[in-house]
Design a protein around this motif. Structure first.
Motif, short mmCIF file in Angstrom:
data_model
loop_
_atom_site.label_atom_id
_atom_site.label_comp_id
_atom_site.label_asym_id
_atom_site.label_seq_id
_atom_site.Cartn_x
_atom_site.Cartn_y
_atom_site.Cartn_z
N ILE A 177 20.83 -62.17 38.93
CA ILE A 177 21.24 -63.36 39.69
C ILE A 177 22.54 -63.10 40.45
O ILE A 177 23.50 -62.59 39.88
CB ILE A 177 21.40 -64.57 38.76
CG1 ILE A 177 20.01 -65.03 38.31
CG2 ILE A 177 22.15 -65.71 39.46
CD1 ILE A 177 20.00 -66.20 37.39
N VAL A 178 22.53 -63.42 41.74
CA VAL A 178 23.75 -63.36 42.56
C VAL A 178 24.09 -64.80 42.96
O VAL A 178 23.28 -65.48 43.59
CB VAL A 178 23.54 -62.48 43.81
CG1 VAL A 178 24.77 -62.51 44.71
CG2 VAL A 178 23.21 -61.04 43.40
N ILE A 179 25.27 -65.24 42.55
CA ILE A 179 25.70 -66.61 42.86
C ILE A 179 26.28 -66.63 44.27
O ILE A 179 26.99 -65.70 44.67
CB ILE A 179 26.79 -67.07 41.85
CG1 ILE A 179 26.28 -66.91 40.41
CG2 ILE A 179 27.20 -68.52 42.10
CD1 ILE A 179 27.40 -66.97 39.38
N VAL A 180 25.99 -67.67 45.03
CA VAL A 180 26.45 -67.74 46.42
C VAL A 180 27.24 -69.03 46.67
O VAL A 180 26.81 -70.12 46.28
CB VAL A 180 25.26 -67.67 47.41
CG1 VAL A 180 25.74 -67.82 48.85
CG2 VAL A 180 24.50 -66.35 47.22
N ASP A 181 28.40 -68.87 47.30
CA ASP A 181 29.21 -70.04 47.68
C ASP A 181 29.81 -69.79 49.05
O ASP A 181 29.73 -68.68 49.59
CB ASP A 181 30.30 -70.28 46.63
CG ASP A 181 30.78 -71.73 46.62
OD1 ASP A 181 30.29 -72.55 47.42
OD2 ASP A 181 31.67 -72.04 45.80
N ASP A 182 30.42 -70.82 49.64
CA ASP A 182 30.99 -70.64 50.96
C ASP A 182 32.32 -69.89 50.92
O ASP A 182 32.50 -68.90 51.62
CB ASP A 182 31.12 -71.98 51.71
CG ASP A 182 31.82 -73.06 50.89
OD1 ASP A 182 32.23 -72.77 49.76
OD2 ASP A 182 31.96 -74.17 51.39
N VAL A 183 33.25 -70.36 50.10
CA VAL A 183 34.59 -69.76 50.08
C VAL A 183 35.02 -69.43 48.65
O VAL A 183 34.86 -70.24 47.74
CB VAL A 183 35.64 -70.71 50.70
CG1 VAL A 183 37.03 -70.08 50.68
CG2 VAL A 183 35.26 -71.08 52.14
N LEU A 184 35.55 -68.22 48.46
CA LEU A 184 36.18 -67.85 47.19
C LEU A 184 37.66 -68.17 47.31
O LEU A 184 38.35 -67.65 48.18
CB LEU A 184 35.99 -66.35 46.95
CG LEU A 184 36.85 -65.72 45.84
CD1 LEU A 184 36.52 -66.28 44.47
CD2 LEU A 184 36.69 -64.20 45.84
N THR A 185 38.16 -69.03 46.42
CA THR A 185 39.60 -69.33 46.42
C THR A 185 40.18 -68.75 45.13
O THR A 185 40.52 -67.57 45.09
CB THR A 185 39.84 -70.86 46.55
OG1 THR A 185 39.11 -71.33 47.68
CG2 THR A 185 41.30 -71.15 46.78
#
Ligand SMILES: [Zn+2]
Length: 222
Positions: A177-185
């Motif tokens: 599983i690869v988790i996807v989000d818009d921005v890494l803070t």
């Protein structure tokens, strides 16, 4: 994805063709994204290893044009911008080394953000990146807006905030599983996503985001 979000995405795309627009990156008139700003979205993937043992690949630095374009997508609902941002995300996903059987899992928007925007950001970006996402995560409770919170407060705010849709998860066992989000803070949200998935017995191999705050920002806990 719901019929409603398909309709609102198509409608927003159609309206973008009719209404006067300014470049999302620099306000140049009559183009959604000018050539110069398009050039600023050419992916340069970077890698960050979070303390919780999750390796994150990000396509762009969250600053300047990239930050403005992402905010236009999220806060102004300019969903046409998901196409160039999705292209960038694609490079980050590929840098994460996805395999044929990999499952891309979007970080869900909070219920409040969904009400405000009318669309979920990460699933849209995954589609525009040319992949199929699998919605395995859902909000388990309300959270405060992460903006304006420091690193520790962000971690506390999201702890236990996500849950896994167990019926779907059962079919994803043993698949990477690869988790996807818009921005890494700070990585708090991605770590919470990884925690929820791993607790459900799933195998998280990494994460990919469109953009990441530059390291100097993470050092000052922003
Ligand atoms: Zn521009």
């Amino acid at each position: 994805m719901s019929i409603l979000s398909v309709v609102s995405e198509s409608l927003a795309d159609a309206l973008a063709l009719l209404l006067p627009v300014e470049c999302a990156g620099c306000d140049t008139e009559d183009q959604a994204l000018c050539a110069g700003c398009r050039g600023a979205l050419v992916p340069r993937p970077t890698r960050r290893l979070l303390d919780g043992g999750v390796e994150v690949h990000s396509a762009l630095a969250f600053e300047g044009v990239a930050a403005r374009v992402i905010r236009c997508l999220k806060e102004d609902g300019r969903t046409g911008l998901a196409t160039p941002l999705g292209s960038a995300l694609r490079a980050a996903v590929l840098a994460a080394g996805v395999t044929e059987d990999a499952v891309l899992v979007p970080v869900p928007s909070s219920r409040a953000a969904m009400r405000r925007r009318g669309f979920a950001v990460a699933p849209l970006l995954i589609r525009r990146a040319g992949f199929r996402g699998v919605t395995l995560l859902a909000p388990a409770r309300a959270t405060a807006d992460q903006r304006g919170l420091d690193r520790d407060a962000r971690a506390r705010n999201v702890a236990g905030s996500l849950r896994v849709r167990m019926g779907r998860a059962a079919r994803m066992r043993d698949r990477p599983i690869v988790i996807v989000d818009d921005v890494l803070t700070t990585g708090a949200t991605l770590l919470e996503a990884a925690r929820a998935l791993r607790t459900a017995g799933l195998v998280v191999t990494g994460a990919a985001t469109v953009a990441a705050t530059p390291r100097r920002s993470s050092a000052t806990h922003r």
